[in-house]
Scaffold this motif. Structure first.
Motif, PDB file in Angstrom:
ATOM      1  N   SER A   7      44.612  55.763  48.288  1.00  7.11           N
ATOM      2  CA  SER A   7      43.350  55.635  49.027  1.00  7.11           C
ATOM      3  C   SER A   7      42.918  56.915  49.737  1.00  7.11           C
ATOM      4  O   SER A   7      41.775  57.025  50.165  1.00  7.11           O
ATOM      5  CB  SER A   7      43.443  54.485  50.033  1.00  7.11           C
ATOM      6  N   THR A  11      37.937  56.757  46.780  1.00  4.18           N
ATOM      7  CA  THR A  11      37.174  55.948  47.730  1.00  4.18           C
ATOM      8  C   THR A  11      36.819  54.598  47.103  1.00  4.18           C
ATOM      9  O   THR A  11      36.649  54.489  45.879  1.00  4.18           O
ATOM     10  CB  THR A  11      35.874  56.659  48.129  1.00  4.18           C
ATOM     11  N   LYS A  12      36.700  53.598  47.959  1.00  4.84           N
ATOM     12  CA  LYS A  12      36.348  52.266  47.470  1.00  4.84           C
ATOM     13  C   LYS A  12      34.980  52.277  46.796  1.00  4.84           C
ATOM     14  O   LYS A  12      34.777  51.625  45.768  1.00  4.84           O
ATOM     15  CB  LYS A  12      36.363  51.253  48.607  1.00  4.84           C
ATOM     16  N   GLU A  16      34.326  50.994  43.072  1.00  2.00           N
ATOM     17  CA  GLU A  16      33.382  49.905  42.818  1.00  2.00           C
ATOM     18  C   GLU A  16      32.309  50.342  41.809  1.00  2.00           C
ATOM     19  O   GLU A  16      31.915  49.564  40.939  1.00  2.00           O
ATOM     20  CB  GLU A  16      32.715  49.448  44.121  1.00  2.00           C
ATOM     21  N   ILE A  30      39.882  44.495  42.121  1.00  2.00           N
ATOM     22  CA  ILE A  30      40.330  45.571  43.001  1.00  2.00           C
ATOM     23  C   ILE A  30      40.967  44.954  44.236  1.00  2.00           C
ATOM     24  O   ILE A  30      40.391  44.062  44.859  1.00  2.00           O
ATOM     25  CB  ILE A  30      39.158  46.469  43.422  1.00  2.00           C
ATOM     26  N   LYS A  32      43.575  45.993  47.817  1.00  2.00           N
ATOM     27  CA  LYS A  32      44.110  47.082  48.666  1.00  2.00           C
ATOM     28  C   LYS A  32      45.493  46.666  49.135  1.00  2.00           C
ATOM     29  O   LYS A  32      45.684  45.559  49.629  1.00  2.00           O
ATOM     30  CB  LYS A  32      43.177  47.309  49.866  1.00  2.00           C
ATOM     31  N   TRP A  37      44.819  51.544  46.317  1.00  2.00           N
ATOM     32  CA  TRP A  37      43.911  50.616  45.680  1.00  2.00           C
ATOM     33  C   TRP A  37      44.599  50.195  44.399  1.00  2.00           C
ATOM     34  O   TRP A  37      45.074  51.036  43.637  1.00  2.00           O
ATOM     35  CB  TRP A  37      42.581  51.290  45.342  1.00  2.00           C
TER      36      TRP A  37
END
Length: 65
Positions: A7, A11-12, A16, A30, A32, A37
């Motif tokens: 992470s 980045t999320k 995404e 996905i 965490k 991730w």
């Protein structure tokens, strides 16, 4: 195929976005867990290992842009 993405590197938001791009190639979840991730690709349209590597390569390109 399961990818473990640190992470601090990924980045999320970009994960995404990559998930959206690859939605026609696999079912993608996905999660965490601690500093990672976890990206789970199932029902891949093509070879699971190849799809996972392509997903990660696309994500690396996004993170580096």
């Amino acid at each position: 195929m399961i990818l473990y993405l640190h992470s601090e590197i990924y980045t999320k938001e970009k994960i995404e976005y990559t998930k959206f791009i690859y939605k026609d190639y696999a079912h993608i979840e996905i999660e965490k867990e601690n500093d990672y991730w976890i990206v789970i690709l199932t029902e891949c349209k093509y070879d699971a290992a190849l799809t996972g590597k392509a997903f990660e390569n696309y994500l690396i390109g996004l993170e580096n842009s």
